[in-house]
Design an enzyme around this catalytic site. Structure first.
Site, PDB file in Angstrom:
ATOM      1  N   HIS A   1       3.148 -25.422 -18.783  1.00 18.84           N
ATOM      2  CA  HIS A   1       2.066 -24.437 -18.859  1.00 18.84           C
ATOM      3  C   HIS A   1       1.483 -24.366 -20.267  1.00 18.84           C
ATOM      4  O   HIS A   1       2.169 -24.641 -21.254  1.00 18.84           O
ATOM      5  CB  HIS A   1       2.510 -23.047 -18.361  1.00 18.84           C
ATOM      6  CG  HIS A   1       3.431 -22.294 -19.270  1.00 18.84           C
ATOM      7  ND1 HIS A   1       4.578 -21.675 -18.820  1.00 18.84           N
ATOM      8  CD2 HIS A   1       3.393 -22.027 -20.592  1.00 18.84           C
ATOM      9  CE1 HIS A   1       5.178 -21.074 -19.827  1.00 18.84           C
ATOM     10  NE2 HIS A   1       4.491 -21.273 -20.916  1.00 18.84           N
TER      11      HIS A   1
ATOM     12  N   ASP B   1      -3.168 -14.867 -24.543  1.00 17.89           N
ATOM     13  CA  ASP B   1      -2.666 -14.179 -23.356  1.00 17.89           C
ATOM     14  C   ASP B   1      -1.980 -12.871 -23.725  1.00 17.89           C
ATOM     15  O   ASP B   1      -1.769 -12.572 -24.904  1.00 17.89           O
ATOM     16  CB  ASP B   1      -1.713 -15.095 -22.557  1.00 17.89           C
ATOM     17  CG  ASP B   1      -0.780 -15.897 -23.455  1.00 17.89           C
ATOM     18  OD1 ASP B   1      -0.570 -15.500 -24.615  1.00 17.89           O
ATOM     19  OD2 ASP B   1      -0.258 -16.933 -22.991  1.00 17.89           O
TER      20      ASP B   1
ATOM     21  N   GLU C   1       0.236 -21.354 -15.188  1.00 17.56           N
ATOM     22  CA  GLU C   1       1.413 -22.008 -14.617  1.00 17.56           C
ATOM     23  C   GLU C   1       0.991 -23.207 -13.757  1.00 17.56           C
ATOM     24  O   GLU C   1      -0.187 -23.350 -13.419  1.00 17.56           O
ATOM     25  CB  GLU C   1       2.174 -20.996 -13.749  1.00 17.56           C
ATOM     26  CG  GLU C   1       2.706 -19.783 -14.521  1.00 17.56           C
ATOM     27  CD  GLU C   1       3.932 -20.091 -15.381  1.00 17.56           C
ATOM     28  OE1 GLU C   1       4.101 -21.252 -15.807  1.00 17.56           O
ATOM     29  OE2 GLU C   1       4.711 -19.164 -15.636  1.00 17.56           O
TER      30      GLU C   1
HETATM   31  C1  F6R Z   1       2.166 -18.005 -25.780  1.00 17.99           C
HETATM   32  C2  F6R Z   1       1.822 -18.902 -24.686  1.00 17.99           C
HETATM   33  C3  F6R Z   1       2.815 -19.828 -24.055  1.00 17.99           C
HETATM   34  C4  F6R Z   1       3.780 -20.463 -25.050  1.00 17.99           C
HETATM   35  C5  F6R Z   1       4.775 -21.351 -24.305  1.00 17.99           C
HETATM   36  C6  F6R Z   1       5.794 -21.971 -25.254  1.00 17.99           C
HETATM   37  O1  F6R Z   1       1.015 -17.261 -26.180  1.00 17.99           O
HETATM   38  O2  F6R Z   1       0.722 -18.865 -24.270  1.00 17.99           O
HETATM   39  O3  F6R Z   1       2.110 -20.835 -23.377  1.00 17.99           O
HETATM   40  O4  F6R Z   1       3.062 -21.214 -25.992  1.00 17.99           O
HETATM   41  O5  F6R Z   1       5.446 -20.593 -23.351  1.00 17.99           O
HETATM   42  O6  F6R Z   1       6.579 -20.952 -25.801  1.00 17.99           O
HETATM   43  P1  F6R Z   1       7.575 -21.239 -27.003  1.00 17.99           P
HETATM   44  O7  F6R Z   1       6.760 -21.615 -28.173  1.00 17.99           O
HETATM   45  O8  F6R Z   1       8.287 -19.926 -27.220  1.00 17.99           O
HETATM   46  O9  F6R Z   1       8.474 -22.329 -26.538  1.00 17.99           O
END
Ligand code: F6R
Length: 264
Positions: free
Chosen positions: A136, A65, A141
């Site tokens: 997500h 993303d 979402e």
């Molecule tokens: C990042 C992504 C998100 C994260 C998720 C968890 O490329 O696609 O889905 O993997 O928000 O984020 P962290 O690892 O920072 O808790």
């Protein structure tokens, strides 16, 4: 679904690097995630590269993303983040690290181009994933279609709040993103989701043991025939079948290696 519980987040990173290394040795197309969870795994892979144990020269990579509206050279764009955290430190050719173009004035066209680029590259061999506190994956979402492809999405205020730690203030977090869809993610041949810390325990329970539902996008992993979930004890704390997952892991047919453990 293969569920692996490790004592600490550091152990999660080592096991995740073991799984990824098997693919890297075959010159795989990697699907990469940003966020804080995979950082320790990237550091472990960089360490193995520095030690001469692993080369990424034959690999290519696609990001999950990207924020819409951040210039590519912005420190928080995912284009920059993945280079800073990972790919600048290994021997993957930079031109082979692709991400959705969040600077395109026509985000829908950029999303379609990205989806096509993944297909034309032959698809993704292993997709690394984190999970948001609201369930997500990528930036799909709650409510995202389980069949969706790369497209423009609006972030949930919870995600904006979660990601504000990377910016000077929550006001600076873009609210629009381009993300691989849940259908895109499902097309990857192997899914590898990592979760660490107590804050992810509820999301892990819902994605592993809850119903498959658009309201918990990560539950789409239950529809994939080769999904590996690696969590630490804290993230596993709400799982009802925790002891069974531990038992099953000790009984794995170790002679087959990754890819042969797909017994689900
Ligand atoms: C990042 C992504 C998100 C994260 C998720 C968890 O490329 O696609 O889905 O993997 O928000 O984020 P962290 O690892 O920072 O808790």
């Amino acid at each position: 679904m293969e569920l692996i519980i490790r004592p600490t987040s550091a152990d999660v990173a080592v096991t995740a690097a073991d799984v990824l290394a098997e693919h890297v040795r075959r010159g795989a197309t990697l699907g990469l995630a940003t966020g804080s969870t995979p950082v320790a795994t990237y550091q472990e892979l960089i360490r193995r590269y520095d030690a001469g144990e692993l080369s990424f020269a034959l690999c290519r990579a696609f990001l999950l993303d990207e924020y819409v509206g951040l210039p590519r050279d912005h420190e928080q764009s995912y284009y920059r983040t993945i280079r800073r955290e990972f790919t600048e430190h290994i021997d993957i050719p930079d031109a082979r690290v692709q991400s959705p173009d969040g600077t395109d004035p026509n985000p829908t066209a950029a999303a379609d181009r990205y989806e096509t680029a993944i297909v034309e590259a032959g698809g993704i061999d292993i997709q690394l994933l984190g999970v948001g506190t609201n369930g997500h994956i990528g930036f799909n979402e709650p409510g995202s279609s389980l069949a969706s492809h790369t497209r423009l999405k609006t972030l949930h205020p919870q995600t904006v709040a979660d990601n504000a730690r990377f910016f000077d203030s929550a006001d600076e977090v873009p609210i629009h993103v381009l993300t691989q869809g849940l259908g895109t993610i499902r097309n990857a041949r192997h899914l590898l989701l990592l979760a660490t810390g107590e804050g992810k325990a509820d999301a892990v329970r819902r994605l592993v043991e809850g119903p498959v539902a658009a309201f918990c996008p990560a539950s789409v992993l239950q529809l994939h025939e080769f999904a590996t979930v690696i969590v630490d004890e804290a993230a596993a704390s709400d799982l009802q079948y925790k002891e069974y997952y531990r038992f099953a892991e000790t009984k794995k047919p170790q002679w087959q290696g990754w890819g042969g453990w797909n017994l689900a």
